[in-house]
Design a protein around this motif. Structure first.
Motif, PDB file in Angstrom:
ATOM      1  N   GLY A 317     -17.893  37.076  28.658  1.00  0.00           N
ATOM      2  CA  GLY A 317     -19.262  36.719  29.044  1.00  0.00           C
ATOM      3  C   GLY A 317     -20.110  37.928  29.383  1.00  0.00           C
ATOM      4  O   GLY A 317     -21.310  37.815  29.615  1.00  0.00           O
ATOM      5  N   GLN A 318     -19.477  39.089  29.415  1.00  0.00           N
ATOM      6  CA  GLN A 318     -20.231  40.302  29.718  1.00  0.00           C
ATOM      7  C   GLN A 318     -20.475  41.129  28.455  1.00  0.00           C
ATOM      8  O   GLN A 318     -21.566  41.612  28.213  1.00  0.00           O
ATOM      9  CB  GLN A 318     -19.438  41.147  30.721  1.00  0.00           C
ATOM     10  N   THR A 319     -19.415  41.281  27.621  1.00  0.00           N
ATOM     11  CA  THR A 319     -19.547  42.159  26.443  1.00  0.00           C
ATOM     12  C   THR A 319     -19.732  41.390  25.134  1.00  0.00           C
ATOM     13  O   THR A 319     -20.141  41.969  24.131  1.00  0.00           O
ATOM     14  CB  THR A 319     -18.280  43.029  26.287  1.00  0.00           C
ATOM     15  N   GLY A 320     -19.381  40.110  25.103  1.00  0.00           N
ATOM     16  CA  GLY A 320     -19.555  39.308  23.897  1.00  0.00           C
ATOM     17  C   GLY A 320     -18.362  39.349  22.945  1.00  0.00           C
ATOM     18  O   GLY A 320     -18.422  38.803  21.849  1.00  0.00           O
ATOM     19  N   LYS A 321     -17.284  39.979  23.349  1.00  0.00           N
ATOM     20  CA  LYS A 321     -16.094  40.033  22.480  1.00  0.00           C
ATOM     21  C   LYS A 321     -15.465  38.642  22.387  1.00  0.00           C
ATOM     22  O   LYS A 321     -15.282  37.970  23.398  1.00  0.00           O
ATOM     23  CB  LYS A 321     -15.093  41.031  23.075  1.00  0.00           C
ATOM     24  N   ILE A 322     -15.133  38.246  21.137  1.00  0.00           N
ATOM     25  CA  ILE A 322     -14.592  36.898  20.931  1.00  0.00           C
ATOM     26  C   ILE A 322     -13.121  36.967  20.508  1.00  0.00           C
ATOM     27  O   ILE A 322     -12.747  37.789  19.666  1.00  0.00           O
ATOM     28  CB  ILE A 322     -15.396  36.146  19.847  1.00  0.00           C
ATOM     29  N   VAL A 323     -12.319  36.111  21.083  1.00  0.00           N
ATOM     30  CA  VAL A 323     -10.910  36.019  20.674  1.00  0.00           C
ATOM     31  C   VAL A 323     -10.533  34.551  20.505  1.00  0.00           C
ATOM     32  O   VAL A 323     -11.200  33.659  21.005  1.00  0.00           O
ATOM     33  CB  VAL A 323      -9.958  36.697  21.697  1.00  0.00           C
ATOM     34  N   GLY A 324      -9.453  34.313  19.766  1.00  0.00           N
ATOM     35  CA  GLY A 324      -8.994  32.948  19.525  1.00  0.00           C
ATOM     36  C   GLY A 324      -8.026  32.940  18.368  1.00  0.00           C
ATOM     37  O   GLY A 324      -7.650  34.001  17.853  1.00  0.00           O
TER      38      GLY A 324
END
Lengths: 356, 285
Positions: A317-324
């Motif tokens: 929620g701070q840097t926008g990095k997405i994982v999944g």
């Protein structure tokens, strides 16, 4: 203890606004800093906080029905707020008003720090769409469909560990020098006894303390930028979900210790250079916890419905990095394999041919 | 449409790969050796017309089979006994001979000499060693003056060696006199080298493909990007003790790999004054 923030101008709910970092009234647009809001209330910010024992007692006697859900009442509409046993911030199911459950953030459960959300819901949705589009191994229908079932901003409980790592390493290293003399190729190998002693401080290594969150996913969300970390104040939670920790710092330290050992090993290895071979002959490393701070970190959680199956994705929620774990197309994976193999074959055989 | 555009990105790679493969595996263009008008030159006038025709037919028939010219010269004395030179000059004078097995029979009573040379592809089929063997097979007939019987052996022996492929000492004499560019040999070598390079590169290419794809798949859901640098307190000295002590040196020697040529001999090969490399051998009988 239910905490709700209302706009002093119009009485509507105040929510934390990720883009401006301020508390904002959705109705009249009034904005105020979270710190000022607490100060303006004229109350001791900790006044509503009970001690941990009291909270546990309360919890024990106020168990609401099944699954240990607690009963709280919304100050806005008077409806009962249903909250899971780990929830410390949520919305009123009836009027949608953001509520913070103060007693779940008290005593030992009081977070020290918080990194407020920096990415708004809208930005998160947009970024997720873009991420899907760019994932070239993803299944076609997954990429094209837009089936985000829910998007939840959640403050995940983390322990930020300060750890001291100390250790010694001995290594046998060699350095090779090859030259030609007459008809002979001579290789001279110099042997070295190498030693390193380190005393390293690692600061704020995060470890997620929520049992709902997958550790590997939370690890991948790193790094967070600690420069934007704030001293915890409840207004930051307004408008988001928040969880309390399930694991104490002692519970999590073994995991962090393992990580620190790996870090220390990498660091030591980086200080041994200029050799042809490095063979570690003795290693003695120990890690000691110096401090652990309970901190809430911002995570956007996407629940994506694909072929009647939910896929969870997480965004820092701070840097926008997405994982999944997105569904991959077998055809595209095979195509990638053959393309890489073909190009490598072409280049390698050309290289071998030219060299021979 | 977007997906289609994405996929197109892979096509040039495939195209490139298949082009490469097709270059490798396409059947090599096989240009038939044009047969010479005459294969038997009986300058000595030794054979009857019938015998000469039979020899001519034989050379033509076998020559067509092995796609090369088989040419016989029957001389009565060669100037300065320069048989080798004589054949080289003959070959240079007949440019169209191409892949050719040349035989010179000097029936002069004082000279009695057989000389054989191989040009073009034949240089690698009837190598110096094989020429010796061919002469071995013919020498009894030659010694007893049965020249016709000896000569009819020649095309069959050449054919037999042709069927066996290039001789093991095929390289020897090319590196022996002068390093001469020979298109046939060069092309064969190149082809072998390409196939060899491809075979050698294949396991590594598959491994790279596998590892590359594995990394992509593994990282498709995001990867761990934080390292020890992210959390290390770099404001203070972390390395508090170190030494790199030299202990000793070991030394190993190995002989430089030498360029080796297989086989030996090759006394009869060489290069004609016209620049044609050839195998060769001769013997008096």
């Amino acid at each position: 203890m239910v905490i709700q923030y209302q706009c002093p101008d119009c009485g509507a709910d105040l929510e934390f606004h990720a883009e401006t970092g301020m508390m904002k009234c959705g109705s009249c647009g009034y904005e105020v800093k979270a710190e000022e809001l607490v100060a303006a209330s004229g109350e001791d910010p900790d006044a509503y906080l009970h001690d941990y024992e009291h909270f546990q007692e309360e919890t024990r006697y106020h168990t609401f029905g099944e699954e240990n859900a607690e009963q709280y009442v919304c100050k806005n509409c008077g409806a009962v707020i249903i909250a899971g046993e780990d929830t410390s911030a949520t919305h009123c199911e009836f009027c949608g008003s953001p509520v913070v459950l103060g007693d779940r953030l008290s005593g030992e459960l009081a977070p020290t720090n918080v990194i407020p959300f920096k990415i708004s819901k809208q930005q998160a949705e947009e970024a997720f769409r873009k991420w899907k589009k760019n994932g070239f191994l993803l299944k076609k229908d997954f990429k094209n469909a837009d089936r985000v079932k829910s998007l939840t901003g959640i403050y995940v409980p983390f322990w930020l560990f300060d750890v001291k790592a100390q250790g010694e390493v001995n290594a046998h290293c060699t350095s090779k020098h090859t030259y030609e003399r007459g008809d002979y190729i001579i290789t001279e190998t110099s042997h070295f006894d190498v030693f390193r002693r380190v005393d390293i401080d690692y600061l704020k290594i995060p470890a997620d303390a929520s049992e709902k969150m997958e550790d590997s996913m939370m690890d991948k969300l790193e790094p967070f930028s600690y420069g934007e970390m704030k001293k915890f104040q409840t207004p930051y939670l307004s408008g988001y979900l928040a969880e309390k920790y399930n694991y104490t710092d002692q519970d999590l330290f073994p995991r962090v210790e393992q990580r620190v050992r790996g870090y220390a090993r990498s660091y030591i290895r980086s200080t041994i250079h200029g050799y042809s071979t490095v063979n570690i002959t003795r290693e003695h490393l120990k890690a000691r916890q110096k401090k652990a701070e309970y901190t809430l970190l911002p995570v956007w959680m996407f629940c994506y419905d694909y072929k009647q199956c939910d896929h969870n994705f997480y965004m820092n929620g701070q840097t926008g990095k997405i994982v999944g774990k997105p569904p991959l197309s077998k055809g595209k994976v095979a195509l990638l394999f053959f393309s890489l193999a073909a190009v490598s074959e072409l280049l390698l055989s050309l290289l071998i041919f030219l060299l021979s | 449409m977007k997906i289609w555009r994405k996929k197109q990105g892979f096509f040039p790679l495939f195209f490139l790969f298949f082009c490469f493969l097709s270059v490798l595996w396409a059947p090599q263009p096989c240009l038939a050796q044009e047969q010479a008008e005459q294969h038997v030159y009986d300058d000595a006038g030794y054979f009857k017309k019938k015998e000469e025709n039979q020899l001519e037919d034989l050379c033509l028939a076998y020559g067509e089979e092995i796609d090369a010219n088989i040419v016989m010269l029957i001389e009565d004395g060669v100037e300065n006994k320069a048989w080798k030179q004589f054949l080289e000059d003959f070959y240079d004078a007949h440019e169209t001979l191409g892949d050719c097995a040349l035989l010179l029979l000097d029936i002069n009573e004082e000279e009695r000499r057989i000389e054989i040379q191989g040009y073009g592809e034949m240089e690698y089929i009837i190598t110096d060693t094989r020429i010796d063997t061919i002469i071995d097979a013919m020498i009894d007939n030659l010694s007893s003056g049965e020249y016709y019987s000896a000569l009819i052996q020649f095309p069959t022996l050449v054919k037999r060696y042709h069927d066996m492929g290039a001789g093991s000492d095929a390289r020897t004499h090319t590196g022996h006199d002068n390093e001469i560019y020979n298109p046939y040999y060069y092309e064969k070598e190149k082809e072998n080298k390409i196939v060899h390079s491809c075979m050698l590169a294949l396991p590594a290419a598959l491994l790279i493909g596998g590892i590359g794809t594995g990394i992509f798949v593994y990282n498709s859901g995001g990867k761990m990007t934080s390292t020890y640098h992210n959390y290390m307190d770099e404001s203070r000295q972390s390395l508090i003790g170190r030494y790199d002590r030299y202990t000793h040196t070991t030394r190993s020697e190995r002989r430089k790999p030498q360029e080796t040529h297989s086989g030996g001999g090759g006394h009869g090969g060489g290069v004609s004054s016209g620049g044609s490399s050839h195998s060769g051998g001769g013997r008096s009988f």
